[in-house]
Write an enzyme that holds these catalytic residues in place. Structure first.
Site, PDB file in Angstrom:
ATOM      1  N   GLU A 226       0.771  -1.238   0.273  1.00  0.00           N
ATOM      2  CA  GLU A 226       0.003  -0.463  -0.094  1.00  0.00           C
ATOM      3  C   GLU A 226       1.040   0.934   0.183  1.00  0.00           C
ATOM      4  OE1 GLU A 226      -4.014  -1.726   1.671  1.00  0.00           O
ATOM      5  OE2 GLU A 226      -2.964   0.062   3.104  1.00  0.00           O
ATOM      6  N   CYS A 261      -2.125   9.137   2.768  1.00  0.00           N
ATOM      7  CA  CYS A 261      -1.764   8.303   1.193  1.00  0.00           C
ATOM      8  C   CYS A 261      -2.981   8.879   0.480  1.00  0.00           C
ATOM      9  CB  CYS A 261      -1.711   6.996   1.884  1.00  0.00           C
ATOM     10  SG  CYS A 261      -2.978   5.859   2.578  1.00  0.00           S
TER      11      CYS A 261
HETATM   12  P1  NAD Z   1       8.866   4.737   4.489  1.00  0.00           P
HETATM   13  O1  NAD Z   1       8.967   3.990   3.374  1.00  0.00           O
HETATM   14  O2  NAD Z   1       9.978   5.130   4.747  1.00  0.00           O
HETATM   15  O3  NAD Z   1       8.717   3.461   5.048  1.00  0.00           O
HETATM   16  C1  NAD Z   1       7.818   2.835   5.604  1.00  0.00           C
HETATM   17  C2  NAD Z   1       8.374   1.358   6.885  1.00  0.00           C
HETATM   18  O4  NAD Z   1       9.197   0.762   5.820  1.00  0.00           O
HETATM   19  C3  NAD Z   1       8.521   1.399   8.183  1.00  0.00           C
HETATM   20  O5  NAD Z   1       8.305   1.165   8.569  1.00  0.00           O
HETATM   21  C4  NAD Z   1      10.670   1.844   7.453  1.00  0.00           C
HETATM   22  O6  NAD Z   1      10.495   2.045   8.914  1.00  0.00           O
HETATM   23  C5  NAD Z   1      10.970   0.725   6.689  1.00  0.00           C
HETATM   24  N1  NAD Z   1      11.663   0.615   5.483  1.00  0.00           N
HETATM   25  C6  NAD Z   1      12.517   1.431   5.756  1.00  0.00           C
HETATM   26  N2  NAD Z   1      13.092   0.757   4.691  1.00  0.00           N
HETATM   27  C7  NAD Z   1      13.114  -0.066   4.225  1.00  0.00           C
HETATM   28  C8  NAD Z   1      13.853  -1.100   3.789  1.00  0.00           C
HETATM   29  N3  NAD Z   1      14.447  -0.882   2.778  1.00  0.00           N
HETATM   30  N4  NAD Z   1      13.777  -2.552   3.604  1.00  0.00           N
HETATM   31  C9  NAD Z   1      12.529  -3.229   4.989  1.00  0.00           C
HETATM   32  N5  NAD Z   1      11.843  -1.969   5.610  1.00  0.00           N
HETATM   33  C10 NAD Z   1      11.733  -0.618   5.083  1.00  0.00           C
HETATM   34  O7  NAD Z   1       7.436   5.240   3.897  1.00  0.00           O
HETATM   35  P2  NAD Z   1       6.870   6.255   5.204  1.00  0.00           P
HETATM   36  O8  NAD Z   1       7.606   7.845   5.171  1.00  0.00           O
HETATM   37  O9  NAD Z   1       7.345   5.788   7.004  1.00  0.00           O
HETATM   38  O10 NAD Z   1       5.241   6.614   5.084  1.00  0.00           O
HETATM   39  C11 NAD Z   1       5.124   7.355   3.976  1.00  0.00           C
HETATM   40  C12 NAD Z   1       4.427   6.861   3.087  1.00  0.00           C
HETATM   41  O11 NAD Z   1       3.530   5.488   2.787  1.00  0.00           O
HETATM   42  C13 NAD Z   1       3.567   7.894   1.909  1.00  0.00           C
HETATM   43  O12 NAD Z   1       4.358   7.454   0.344  1.00  0.00           O
HETATM   44  C14 NAD Z   1       2.272   7.036   1.626  1.00  0.00           C
HETATM   45  O13 NAD Z   1       1.297   7.239   0.787  1.00  0.00           O
HETATM   46  C15 NAD Z   1       2.628   5.880   1.875  1.00  0.00           C
HETATM   47  N6  NAD Z   1       1.133   5.119   2.167  1.00  0.00           N
HETATM   48  C16 NAD Z   1       0.515   5.042   2.369  1.00  0.00           C
HETATM   49  C17 NAD Z   1      -0.613   4.071   1.860  1.00  0.00           C
HETATM   50  C18 NAD Z   1      -1.971   3.226   1.714  1.00  0.00           C
HETATM   51  O14 NAD Z   1      -3.029   3.553   2.265  1.00  0.00           O
HETATM   52  N7  NAD Z   1      -1.008   3.358   0.369  1.00  0.00           N
HETATM   53  C19 NAD Z   1      -1.297   5.022   3.786  1.00  0.00           C
HETATM   54  C20 NAD Z   1      -0.260   5.529   4.298  1.00  0.00           C
HETATM   55  C21 NAD Z   1       1.087   5.760   4.037  1.00  0.00           C
END
Ligand code: NAD
Length: 454
Positions: A226, A261
């Site tokens: 997501e 999001c």
């Molecule tokens: P992010 O991708 O930076 O991090 C998300 C999670 O992934 C965190 O727990 C992080 O520690 C982990 N992570 C980071 N790098 C990783 C790796 N290489 N391998 C495995 N895990 C890793 O995102 P964020 O800043 O936490 O969230 C914001 C983003 O999430 C925005 O793009 C937003 O639109 C999206 N989002 C989408 C939805 C949806 O339902 N479609 C909902 C909420 C947020």
């Protein structure tokens, strides 16, 4: 790992980060207990998650205070998020029996054909910080209902909330060995990808999602993503209440400081209502109060990640350099805490980052269009595909546009909205798979066809 309050830059907690060894130990516990959890009756699993929902309500003031302290969102919005999570858990628990029980598909005197929905096993829930309760419950609640064990990694920007969630689930009677919280940042996320889990469920950015999908591919287990969006709305010329629509859509763009999001990220307005819409939109944005998120009446709190201020600055600079006009905002607010002025840009084009890349902050670009065809072409011009909305008096005008767009959710006269009864899913760079609805309950299962003859 220090958790920082983005509104004050003060350290609010120092947490112990997991290690490869502690993750392996958590995995061992999850694996050894999962089959037993799957044998617990669905009725009892549902009852445990109903108790979890009640605990969310009971502890709401404490949970909301922690959420505001670590994400910078206004307290009122933190409370709204917890209430929203409660209503999702309600829907999921009320509907779990209908969609997770065995289904008889055909039956006659000589045979019966049944679909049995079996849990995947041990799954990872790697989560985002912007709505930690909402995006969390989308995954771990149906996963637990379906009989899975969950390795839950909250974002490093919402880790204290993640620990609250673990504590409340335990209090609700979910065995400790069935729900384990992993603390840390991207490195810990990467370690989780190395474990032999039976499914990966990720909420976060496109960049991380793509990485996870590639890493998990060889395991040949379900991997749901997501991800972000660049969600457009189109305001047609047959809306009656231009001011009310401008105010409602400004909320769609700026609620939670635009860090949703499904925030409205691009606005296309028919030329006949453009001036009136833009004037009312800016008036609404300027009327909202910005400041300390714990102060009552504040609408714009702090930006959760300090580093993101530079991304927002860069989008504004890029737009201005390419000919956009700033109607309000545009700058980082100096002083303690991570604050950015709510920003409205017009005369924007699709050459600008602000109309192409997810802003995930209090910035919006508004563009004038001459007709539905132009609006549709611009709405389609994106790598993302989460949601899109059309404001129009007549459904017959809006629906054909929504049906043509390659998005997971279409909105007529609404935006920035999620329903537990409908699938929540992204297309293209916005993700793969669906949570919520009956599809979201079954996403954590593998169907077995039982052919019973005799
Ligand atoms: P992010 O991708 O930076 O991090 C998300 C999670 O992934 C965190 O727990 C992080 O520690 C982990 N992570 C980071 N790098 C990783 C790796 N290489 N391998 C495995 N895990 C890793 O995102 P964020 O800043 O936490 O969230 C914001 C983003 O999430 C925005 O793009 C937003 O639109 C999206 N989002 C989408 C939805 C949806 O339902 N479609 C909902 C909420 C947020």
């Amino acid at each position: 790992m220090n958790s920082i309050n983005p509104a004050t830059e003060e350290i609010i907690a120092t947490l112990t980060v997991d290690s490869t060894e502690s993750l392996e130990e958590k995995y061992r516990q999850l694996k050894s207990a999962q089959k037993q959890w799957a044998r617990v009756s669905l009725h009892e699993r549902i009852a445990a998650l109903v108790r979890f929902k009640n605990l969310l309500l009971q502890e709401q003031p404490v949970l909301a205070a922690t959420l505001t302290a670590e994400t910078g969102k206004p307290l009122q919005q933190a409370n709204n998020e917890i209430k929203g999570a409660v209503s999702r858990v309600e829907w999921l628990t009320e509907n779990a029996a209908s969609y997770l029980s065995d289904e008889i598909m055909r039956q006659n005197a000589s045979f019966t054909e049944i679909i049995s929905y079996e849990p995947l096993g041990v799954i990872a829930n790697i989560s985002a910080w912007n709505y930690p309760y909402l995006v969390g419950v989308n995954v771990f609640v149906p996963a637990l209902l379906a009989g899975n064990a969950v390795l839950y990694k909250p974002s490093e920007f919402a880790a204290n909330t993640g620990l609250h969630i673990g504590r409340l689930l335990l209090g609700a009677g979910i065995p400790e060995a069935i729900f384990q919280v992993a603390i840390g940042g991207g490195d810990i996320g990467k370690e989780i990808l190395k474990l032999p889990l039976n499914g990966y469920f990720f909420t976060g950015s496109y960049r991380t999602g793509k990485y996870i999908y590639e890493q998990v591919a060889a395991k040949m287990v379900p991997c749901q993503l997501e991800l972000g969006g660049k969600d457009p709305i189109y305001i047609t010329d047959d809306i009656k209440e231009v001011k009310a629509v401008a105010e409602a859509t400004a909320d769609g763009a700026f609620y939670n400081n635009g860090q949703s999001c499904c925030s409205v990220e691009r606005i296309y307005v028919h030329e006949k209502v453009y001036d009136e819409y833009v004037e009312a939109f800016v008036a609404q944005v300027e009327a909202w109060k910005l400041g300390d998120p714990t102060t009552e009446g504040v609408y714009f709190g702090a930006i959760t990640r300090g580093a993101h201020l530079q991304v927002l600055e860069a989008q504004v600079a890029d737009a201005l350099a390419k000919g956009a006009r700033l109607l309000t905002g545009g700058k980082v607010i100096e002083g303690k805490g991570y604050y950015f002025e709510p920003t409205v840009l017009v005369d924007v084009t699709h050459d600008m980052l602000v109309m192409r890349e997810e802003s995930f902050g209090p910035i919006i670009g508004i563009m004038k269009v001459k007709d539905d065809a132009e609006a549709l072409a611009l709405m389609e011009d994106t790598a993302y595909g989460l949601t899109a909305g059309v404001y129009a008096d007549r459904q017959e005008r809006a629906l054909p546009i929504l049906k043509q767009l390659n998005v997971g959710s279409g909105y007529w006269n609404c935006c920035d909205r999620v329903s537990p009864a409908l699938p929540w899913s992204g297309r293209q760079h916005s993700g793969i798979g669906a949570t919520l609805s009956h599809q979201g309950l079954r996403a954590f299962t593998k169907p077995k066809g039982l052919h019973l003859v005799g």
